[in-house]
Motif scaffolding. Sequence first.
Motif, PDB file in Angstrom:
ATOM      1  N   GLY A  60       0.787  -1.225   0.000  1.00  0.00           N
ATOM      2  CA  GLY A  60       0.000   0.000   0.000  1.00  0.00           C
ATOM      3  C   GLY A  60       0.817   1.271   0.000  1.00  0.00           C
ATOM      4  N   GLU A  61       2.123   1.162   0.236  1.00  0.00           N
ATOM      5  CA  GLU A  61       2.959   2.359   0.303  1.00  0.00           C
ATOM      6  C   GLU A  61       3.184   2.929  -1.098  1.00  0.00           C
ATOM      7  OE1 GLU A  61       7.386   3.696   1.909  1.00  0.00           O
ATOM      8  OE2 GLU A  61       6.372   1.957   2.797  1.00  0.00           O
ATOM      9  N   LYS A  62       3.228   4.274  -1.169  1.00  0.00           N
ATOM     10  CA  LYS A  62       3.471   4.958  -2.430  1.00  0.00           C
ATOM     11  C   LYS A  62       4.780   5.730  -2.360  1.00  0.00           C
ATOM     12  CE  LYS A  62      -1.421   5.503  -3.651  1.00  0.00           C
ATOM     13  NZ  LYS A  62      -2.484   6.464  -4.038  1.00  0.00           N
ATOM     14  N   ALA A  63       5.391   5.916  -3.502  1.00  0.00           N
ATOM     15  CA  ALA A  63       6.665   6.628  -3.555  1.00  0.00           C
ATOM     16  C   ALA A  63       6.438   8.126  -3.429  1.00  0.00           C
ATOM     17  CB  ALA A  63       7.384   6.324  -4.860  1.00  0.00           C
ATOM     18  N   VAL A  64       7.367   8.777  -2.759  1.00  0.00           N
ATOM     19  CA  VAL A  64       7.377  10.227  -2.657  1.00  0.00           C
ATOM     20  C   VAL A  64       8.660  10.713  -3.331  1.00  0.00           C
ATOM     21  CG1 VAL A  64       7.411  12.219  -1.116  1.00  0.00           C
ATOM     22  CG2 VAL A  64       6.098  10.174  -0.481  1.00  0.00           C
ATOM     23  N   ALA A  65       8.488  11.473  -4.402  1.00  0.00           N
ATOM     24  CA  ALA A  65       9.634  11.930  -5.191  1.00  0.00           C
ATOM     25  C   ALA A  65      10.487  10.757  -5.646  1.00  0.00           C
ATOM     26  CB  ALA A  65      10.474  12.935  -4.406  1.00  0.00           C
ATOM     27  N   GLY A  66       9.830   9.633  -5.968  1.00  0.00           N
ATOM     28  CA  GLY A  66      10.526   8.464  -6.493  1.00  0.00           C
ATOM     29  C   GLY A  66      11.140   7.564  -5.445  1.00  0.00           C
ATOM     30  N   ALA A  67      11.026   7.896  -4.155  1.00  0.00           N
ATOM     31  CA  ALA A  67      11.637   7.103  -3.090  1.00  0.00           C
ATOM     32  C   ALA A  67      10.561   6.588  -2.139  1.00  0.00           C
ATOM     33  CB  ALA A  67      12.661   7.933  -2.330  1.00  0.00           C
ATOM     34  N   PHE A  68      10.818   5.414  -1.550  1.00  0.00           N
ATOM     35  CA  PHE A  68       9.900   4.828  -0.578  1.00  0.00           C
ATOM     36  C   PHE A  68      10.441   5.051   0.831  1.00  0.00           C
ATOM     37  CE2 PHE A  68       8.935   2.630  -4.502  1.00  0.00           C
ATOM     38  CZ  PHE A  68       7.563   2.479  -4.459  1.00  0.00           C
ATOM     39  N   LYS A  69       9.584   5.551   1.693  1.00  0.00           N
ATOM     40  CA  LYS A  69       9.989   5.908   3.054  1.00  0.00           C
ATOM     41  C   LYS A  69      10.521   4.706   3.814  1.00  0.00           C
ATOM     42  CE  LYS A  69       8.217   8.136   7.240  1.00  0.00           C
ATOM     43  NZ  LYS A  69       7.023   8.738   7.898  1.00  0.00           N
ATOM     44  N   SER A  70       9.950   3.529   3.578  1.00  0.00           N
ATOM     45  CA  SER A  70      10.356   2.320   4.307  1.00  0.00           C
ATOM     46  C   SER A  70      11.683   1.748   3.816  1.00  0.00           C
ATOM     47  CB  SER A  70       9.276   1.239   4.188  1.00  0.00           C
ATOM     48  OG  SER A  70       8.066   1.690   4.733  1.00  0.00           O
ATOM     49  N   LEU A  71      12.214   2.307   2.727  1.00  0.00           N
ATOM     50  CA  LEU A  71      13.466   1.793   2.162  1.00  0.00           C
ATOM     51  C   LEU A  71      14.496   2.916   2.092  1.00  0.00           C
ATOM     52  CD1 LEU A  71      11.994  -0.333  -0.780  1.00  0.00           C
ATOM     53  CD2 LEU A  71      12.727  -1.168   1.447  1.00  0.00           C
ATOM     54  N   PRO A  72      15.004   3.370   3.236  1.00  0.00           N
ATOM     55  CA  PRO A  72      15.986   4.456   3.230  1.00  0.00           C
ATOM     56  C   PRO A  72      17.309   4.003   2.600  1.00  0.00           C
ATOM     57  CG  PRO A  72      15.796   3.508   5.423  1.00  0.00           C
ATOM     58  CD  PRO A  72      14.718   2.870   4.589  1.00  0.00           C
TER      59      PRO A  72
END
Length: 632
Positions: free
Chosen positions: A240-252
Motif C-alpha cells: 500500500g505504500e506509495k513513492a514520494v519523489a521516487g523514493a519509498f519511506k520504508s526503504l531508506p
Amino acid sequence: MWITLALTTIVVVLYVTEWVSLEMTSLGTLAVLLVLFQLFPAIDAATGERLVTAADLLAGFSNPALLTVLALLVVGEGLIRAGALDSVAEWATHPRLSAWVSVLVIIVLVAVLSAFLNNTPVVVIFIPILQAMAVRLNVNASRVMMPLSYAAILGGMTTLIGSSTNLLVSSALIDLGLEPLSFFEITPAGLLMAGLGLCYVILVLPRVLPERAGMASRMTHHGKQFISQIVVPSDSHLVGEKAVAGAFKSLPDITVRMIQRGEHAELPPFDDYAVKPGDTLVIAATRAALTEISSRHPGLLHPPRRLGVDRARDRLRDGDTDTGDANANARREKDRDKDRDGGKDLQDQEVLVETMVTPSSRLIGANLQQLGFRQRYRCLVIGIQRRARMIRASMTQIRLEAGDNLLIQGRWADTEALGRERDLVVLSGTTGVLPRRHNAGLAAGIFITAVGLAALGIVPIVVAAIVAAVLMIAVQAVNLRQATRALDRKILLVVVAALALGQALENTGAAAVVANTALGLFQDLGPAVILSLFFLIVAGFTNVLTNNATAVLFTPVGINLAAELGVDPHVFAITTVLAANCSFASPVGYQTNLLIMGPGHYTFSDYTRAGLPLLLLVWVAFSLFAPWYWSL
C-alpha cells in the motif's frame, strides 16, 4: 524500365530506413513485381516474348547460391552444436597465454574461420569468450567487440564461401551467361585487403574505440552499488505504500529501479503507484544498506518460501514426467529455502547477467509476456537494449529481435542454464563455458571434406554444401528442428527479392541505362579510375543496405560497365564482392555488426568513427592493387 528503376529506389529507401521490416519489404517487392509484369508485360520487340516472367522473378527461391548459403548455415550450426570449434577456442584462451595474446589469437582465428564458415555463428561463439577476456584485462568490452566483427568481415572476403555475398555475385554471373567465380579467384585481392584491415583492427581500432558501460554497470553505478530484489509478501509493511519523489519511506538509502508486477515492468518515477503483495522491487543499494534492511526485515530480500515447489511444478509442465525426481527437486529446493538465512548455496545466489538474443533464437518475434519468460526460465528480465539503447516503455510488449540485449536477474543455476538451447548467449556473469563435445570429429571431417571437394572443383559448391548439411543431420550433430532454426528467413527473403529486382533491372535494360549514364560521366577517366569509383559507390551503399542486396543489385551494373569498357567482367564482379563486404561504417549493413552493438554498447557514430577509416584504407589499397593485378 523506368517503373523498375523507381521501384528499386523505393525498396532501397525502405531497406535503409526499416520503416517496414526487411521481410515485409522483400515480400511486398516480390508481389509488386509479379503484378507489374503480369498486367504490363515487357515484350521483346523482335521475338514477341516476355522479357520478365513470373518464373524469372521467383527463380531466386531455387537459386543455387542461395541454397548453398542456407545449406552452409546448417553445416555451421552442426559444427557449433557438435562442439567442433571448442578445441580451437580453448587453445586460443589457454591459461598459459596472456590475456592480450589470447585476444590477438582470437581475432586472427575468427578471420581464418570466417574464410570458410558463415561468420555470424563464429562471432556468436566468441562474443562471451571475449567478454571474459575483457574482464581478465580489466578493460571495457567495447574495446574488443568491434574488432571481432571486423575480423569476421575481413576474413569473409578471402574465399568464395567466406560470405553469402560472394556466392550470390558468382551466381549472378551464371544468370548472365558468364563463368562463375572460382573458389580462390577473389583470394589475392581479398588477402591484401584483409591483411591491411587486420593490421588496422589490431593496432589502431582499440585506440579509437570509446569506453562504453553496459546495462549492469550503469544500473549499479560501476560496481559501487549492488542490484537486488524484494518480493513483497502479503504481510509486508510495504503493501500500500506509495513513492514520494521516487523514493519509498520504508526503504531508506535504497533506490528502487523497477517494480515488476507479473509480466508488467514499472519504471520510475512511481507517482501514485501503490505497492501490492507479490510485487518484485528491483533495487540498487550499497552493501551496508542491504545489510541493514536484511537485519531489520529478515527474509525480505529472499524469494517466497514456495518458490521451490513452483519450480518443480514448472519442470512438470515443461515435460519432466518423472514425478519422483520432481518431488525430490522440490524437497531439495525447500531444504535450500530453509537454510537461506544461515548462508546461501552458490547455486541459489542471485546474480545479474547480460544476455543476447541469437539469430536463430525461438524468442525472436515474441514479447516477454507471450513467452512467459519468467515462468519459462525462472529469471527476471529487468532491461532490454536494442542497438545499444535501453528500451524503457512497455518493456513486456517489445517483440524481441536478433541482437537484443536482455539484462536478467536470477539464481546462479538458472542463469547458467539460459544458453543451453542457444536461444540466448550469456555475455556476463559467466566465464564463457563452451558446450560439451558431441560427434565433434565427425562434424569437422564432414565440413573439411565438403570444403576440400568444392575448392578442388571436384563437385559444385551447392552439391557439397547440401550433402554436408544432410550428413550433419544424419550423424546427429544437429537435429531437424535445430537445422530449421539455423535457416535465416531474413537472408532468404531479402536475397530472393533482390534477385528478382536484379532480374528486372537486367532484362528491362535498366541496368544498362545506369551503367551508360555512369560511363558518360566518367568515360575520360579510364578503366582503373572507373573501377575505383565503382568500388567506392558499392562500399557506400553496403553500409546503408544489406550486403546481399547491394551485391545483387550492383552486379548487373558492373557487368554492363565491364562490357562498355571492354574489361573482363570478372574484374567488376570481384570488385562488387570486395566492396559489398566493406560493411564497416555502420551497424546496419552486416549482421555481425548488429550482434556486437549490444555487447559492446556502441552507438551508430562509433561505427562511423572507427569503420570509415578502415573502409577508406581498404579502398585505397584496392585502387592501387587492381590496375597492376589486372593490367588496366
